[in-house]
Structure formats: C-alpha cells, structure tokens
Design a protein around this motif. Structure first.
Motif, mmCIF file in Angstrom:
data_model
loop_
_atom_site.group_PDB
_atom_site.id
_atom_site.type_symbol
_atom_site.label_atom_id
_atom_site.label_comp_id
_atom_site.label_asym_id
_atom_site.label_seq_id
_atom_site.Cartn_x
_atom_site.Cartn_y
_atom_site.Cartn_z
ATOM 1 N N MET A 176 30.795 -0.495 0.345
ATOM 2 C CA MET A 176 29.882 -1.569 -0.069
ATOM 3 C C MET A 176 29.101 -2.070 1.135
ATOM 4 S SD MET A 176 29.664 -3.549 -3.226
ATOM 5 C CE MET A 176 29.830 -1.920 -3.831
ATOM 6 N N GLN A 189 27.178 -4.568 1.467
ATOM 7 C CA GLN A 189 27.051 -5.999 1.681
ATOM 8 C C GLN A 189 28.407 -6.671 1.753
ATOM 9 O OE1 GLN A 189 24.057 -8.038 -0.638
ATOM 10 N NE2 GLN A 189 23.514 -6.084 -1.512
ATOM 11 N N LEU A 209 31.182 -9.634 0.943
ATOM 12 C CA LEU A 209 31.566 -10.316 -0.290
ATOM 13 C C LEU A 209 30.723 -11.577 -0.479
ATOM 14 C CD1 LEU A 209 33.544 -10.538 -2.692
ATOM 15 C CD2 LEU A 209 35.094 -11.775 -1.177
ATOM 16 N N GLN A 263 27.708 -12.240 0.539
ATOM 17 C CA GLN A 263 26.338 -11.923 0.107
ATOM 18 C C GLN A 263 26.300 -11.547 -1.373
ATOM 19 O OE1 GLN A 263 25.716 -8.966 3.133
ATOM 20 N NE2 GLN A 263 23.946 -10.065 3.929
ATOM 21 N N LEU A 264 27.335 -10.815 -1.745
ATOM 22 C CA LEU A 264 27.421 -10.384 -3.137
ATOM 23 C C LEU A 264 27.572 -11.611 -4.055
ATOM 24 C CD1 LEU A 264 27.381 -7.646 -4.492
ATOM 25 C CD2 LEU A 264 29.864 -7.562 -4.335
ATOM 26 N N ILE A 275 25.050 -12.990 -6.959
ATOM 27 C CA ILE A 275 25.475 -13.114 -8.360
ATOM 28 C C ILE A 275 25.203 -14.527 -8.855
ATOM 29 C CG2 ILE A 275 27.475 -13.116 -9.906
ATOM 30 C CD1 ILE A 275 28.684 -10.949 -8.050
ATOM 31 N N GLN A 326 22.402 -7.603 -7.079
ATOM 32 C CA GLN A 326 23.805 -7.899 -6.773
ATOM 33 C C GLN A 326 24.687 -7.848 -8.020
ATOM 34 O OE1 GLN A 326 21.370 -9.632 -5.108
ATOM 35 N NE2 GLN A 326 21.850 -8.874 -3.064
ATOM 36 N N GLN A 332 25.359 -4.261 -8.445
ATOM 37 C CA GLN A 332 26.317 -3.778 -7.434
ATOM 38 C C GLN A 332 27.734 -4.227 -7.755
ATOM 39 O OE1 GLN A 332 25.107 -5.167 -3.639
ATOM 40 N NE2 GLN A 332 24.044 -3.274 -3.146
ATOM 41 N N ALA A 333 27.840 -5.478 -8.184
ATOM 42 C CA ALA A 333 29.165 -6.011 -8.493
ATOM 43 C C ALA A 333 29.779 -5.245 -9.660
ATOM 44 C CB ALA A 333 29.076 -7.499 -8.826
ATOM 45 N N LEU A 366 31.056 -2.048 -8.507
ATOM 46 C CA LEU A 366 32.317 -2.269 -7.781
ATOM 47 C C LEU A 366 33.501 -2.375 -8.754
ATOM 48 C CD1 LEU A 366 33.607 -2.902 -4.963
ATOM 49 C CD2 LEU A 366 33.203 -5.309 -5.461
ATOM 50 N N LEU A 423 36.451 -10.283 -5.314
ATOM 51 C CA LEU A 423 35.230 -10.779 -5.955
ATOM 52 C C LEU A 423 35.565 -11.603 -7.195
ATOM 53 C CD1 LEU A 423 32.061 -10.606 -6.272
ATOM 54 C CD2 LEU A 423 32.497 -8.675 -7.790
#
Ligand code: GDP
Length: 332
Positions: A1, A3, A5, A7-8, A12, A19, A22-23, A26, A41
């Motif tokens: 990943m 970025q 956590l 930033q994620l 979100i 994001q 991306q999440a 993940l 997350l």
C-alpha cells in the motif's frame, strides 16, 4: 500500500473515491500483510461510525429480472434526493470462474458516471465466505465515506442470497410475473428471507399480469411465512425500465426499517456481527488447517489409505485432526 493508514483514513472520511477504492482493494486482499492493514483500517473506522447507520439493502433475483436496471433507476432517484449510493455485488460465479454475472460497471453506465454513486464489482476472493468477508468490510468503508444507502446485489445461485441477507438490514427480492405452477420455480428459501418483494417489468402488456402475479405471490407468502411473524413482506409491482413503482419499492424498504426500529436494527446488526465473527473464525481455521505442516505431512498418506480402503472417512478425519492437535499441543 503506497499510502499510510492516516492518509487512507483521511481520504475515506473526506469521501474521496481514490481512497475509498484503495481501501476496498485492501479489505478484499487475501494476503496476510494486507489483512493486518485492513484490520487496522476497520478498527479506526469503527471509532467514528456514522451516527445514523446507512440503509443496507440486499437485492436479489435471477439474471435478466432487471436488477441492474432497477439499481440504476433507484440509484438515480436517491442521488437526486441528495443521498450518496454505494453498490456492491456478491457474485458466486466470480468465485468459481473469475468471470462474473454481476457487478460489471458497464451494466450501470449511468450510475457509474454519477459522482454521488460508487459501484464496485464482486470480489473474487476464492470462496463465498471470502467474498462475504470482503463485502461486509467494504460496506463499512462506504458508510465511513458518507454513502448513506448501500445496495448489495446478488444472483440466486447457491447460498449467495442467504449470505447477503445476513449482511443487510432489508432484503429485497425482485421477480417476474409468474402464476400458478410457475410460482413453484421460486425457491421457498427466498420467500423465507425476503423482507420486500417486487414483481418487475410491470409495464405495457405485462402490467396486468404482473399485478395478478403479485397478488398470487402475496398469498403464497402467507402460506410460507405463517401469521406468526410480525412483519408481513409486501409484494408490489414496478417497472425499472419506465421507472414507475421504484419509489414505492424504496418506501417499503424504509417501512421495513422503520418496523425494525432503532433498537431492532441495532440488535439485528449485533447478531450479524456475532455470526460474522464466527464465520471469520471458521474461515481462519480452515486456512490454518490447509497451511499446517503436520496436516500436510499426513495428507497424502491418509488419501492413499482412503483410496485403498484401509481407512474409512471418520477414521481418516481422526488421523488428520490428531496431526493438527499434535502440532498445537491440544490437551484431550
Ligand atoms: P439483471 O441481469 O437482473 O441485472 O437484468 P438487467 O437489468 O440487465 O435487465 C435484463 C433485461 O430486462 C434488459 O434488457 C432490460 O432492459 C430489461 N428490463 C429490466 N427492467 C425492465 C422493466 O421494468 N421492464 C421491461 N420491459 N424490461 C426491463
């Protein structure tokens, strides 16, 4: 990943698509490292869950019934009314073949281009359990990103409907006009779990037929569900193509939610969390069993003994479990 956590999380919470996407990637990942990231997350997201939980609705029906047309119509209405709509799919065919019946973005081109909607095809995470795990977590991500209506689409294949019913507040079953003997074609199980039923394609020549079918289905439903239950699932008609009756279907969904009440909804979700917890445990144990060196060591030998008739299945199972217990120092 790429970025962090933080930033994620920030992305979100700000509802940024990149994001959110991306999440979800993940939480769909089956790699151990990503699983840890996903856990962190979701832990962080749980701390600031939205005060009003999103409306989670499962939508099921055979291919061709009009699910994607319905979701396009409903999704557009909801976004016009100021809502943000997330659409997820649970597609058992993506598990088996890597191909999919559902979730293809091109199926909902209008909604896919809508800035207030987020559409995600079904993950193909190995097993239906894996897909369910990813989907439940994706719902949490969408809720945290401000999607206040989350629609989970599925086809009537195998266990997928039951799986989806267990992760949503309200389960909507879409069907076509069927009467008499054709009603038998509807799985009894689906009538047991549906909270709202809509006969789609009630337009043109088929409108009358659809109304008649809805009445018959309501009768069949009373037989299946009995009088004991306090919620009698409504059977309505709609035309997703002409966008008539779609709002009525949504009002029925909201009425079901109203019927649950805040406490009922909280209790239902708590129950689902509990079931989900155990599903995760089973999933994990299954994985560990597969990866266990001790189990691997006896696997071929047990298989050979089974094939030659030297061992029966219960004895073979005992031998595998003994190997597992030996590795884990289980007391007997
Ligand atoms: P899905 O496989 O369940 O997602 O079904 P689709 O939404 O792809 O619809 C299958 C076909 O039925 C398409 O050709 C749609 O245009 C058509 N369809 C969907 N809803 C309606 C409806 O309400 N009325 C009519 N006449 N056709 C519809």
């Amino acid at each position: 990943m790429a970025q962090s956590l933080d930033q994620l999380l920030e992305g979100i919470r700000a509802g940024r698509r990149a994001q959110v996407s991306q999440a979800i990637t993940l939480v769909e990942s089956t790699s151990v490292r990503h699983r840890e990231g996903a856990r962190d997350l979701l832990g962080a997201l749980a701390e600031d869950a939205p005060a009003t939980p999103a409306v989670r609705v499962g939508i099921s029906g055979v291919p061709g019934v009009g699910k994607s047309t319905f979701i396009e119509a409903l999704g557009s209405q909801l976004t016009e009314a100021g809502h943000r709509v997330g659409v997820l799919a649970v597609d058992p065919s993506s598990v088996r073949t890597g191909g999919s019946v559902l979730g293809d973005k091109t199926r909902m081109s209008q909604l896919a281009a809508n800035p207030d909607a987020f559409i995600r095809p079904s993950p193909s995470a190995g097993t239906l359990g894996g897909v369910a795990r990813a989907t439940v977590q994706a719902m949490t991500v969408l809720e945290a990103a401000g999607y206040d209506a989350v629609l989970v689409e599925t086809v009537g294949v195998g266990q997928s409907e039951v799986t989806v019913a267990k992760m949503v507040d309200t389960f909507l079953f879409l069907t076509l006009a069927r009467t008499g003997d054709q009603l038998q074609g509807i799985k009894k199980g689906i009538l047991e779990i549906a909270d709202v039923i809509a006969v789609n394609k009630a337009d043109g020549d088929r409108e009358r037929e659809a109304r008649g079918a809805a009445r018959e289905l309501a009768g069949a439903l009373r037989l299946v569900r009995g009088q004991a239950e306090d919620w009698a699932p409504p059977v309505v008609t709609c035309s997703s193509l002409h966008r008539t009756g779609v709002d009525d279907v949504w009002q029925r969904v909201l009425a079901h939610r109203e019927h649950l009440g805040a406490d009922g909804l909280a209790a239902k979700r708590a129950d689902q969390q509990n079931d989900f917890t155990w599903a995760l445990v089973r999933d994990e144990l299954d994985q560990r069993l597969r990866e266990s060196a001790a189990v691997r060591a006896v696997r071929e030998e047990v298989r050979a003994a089974l094939l030659s008739g030297e061992l029966t299945a219960p004895l073979a199972a005992d031998r595998i479990l003994a190997a597992w217990d030996g590795e884990h120092g289980a007391a007997d």
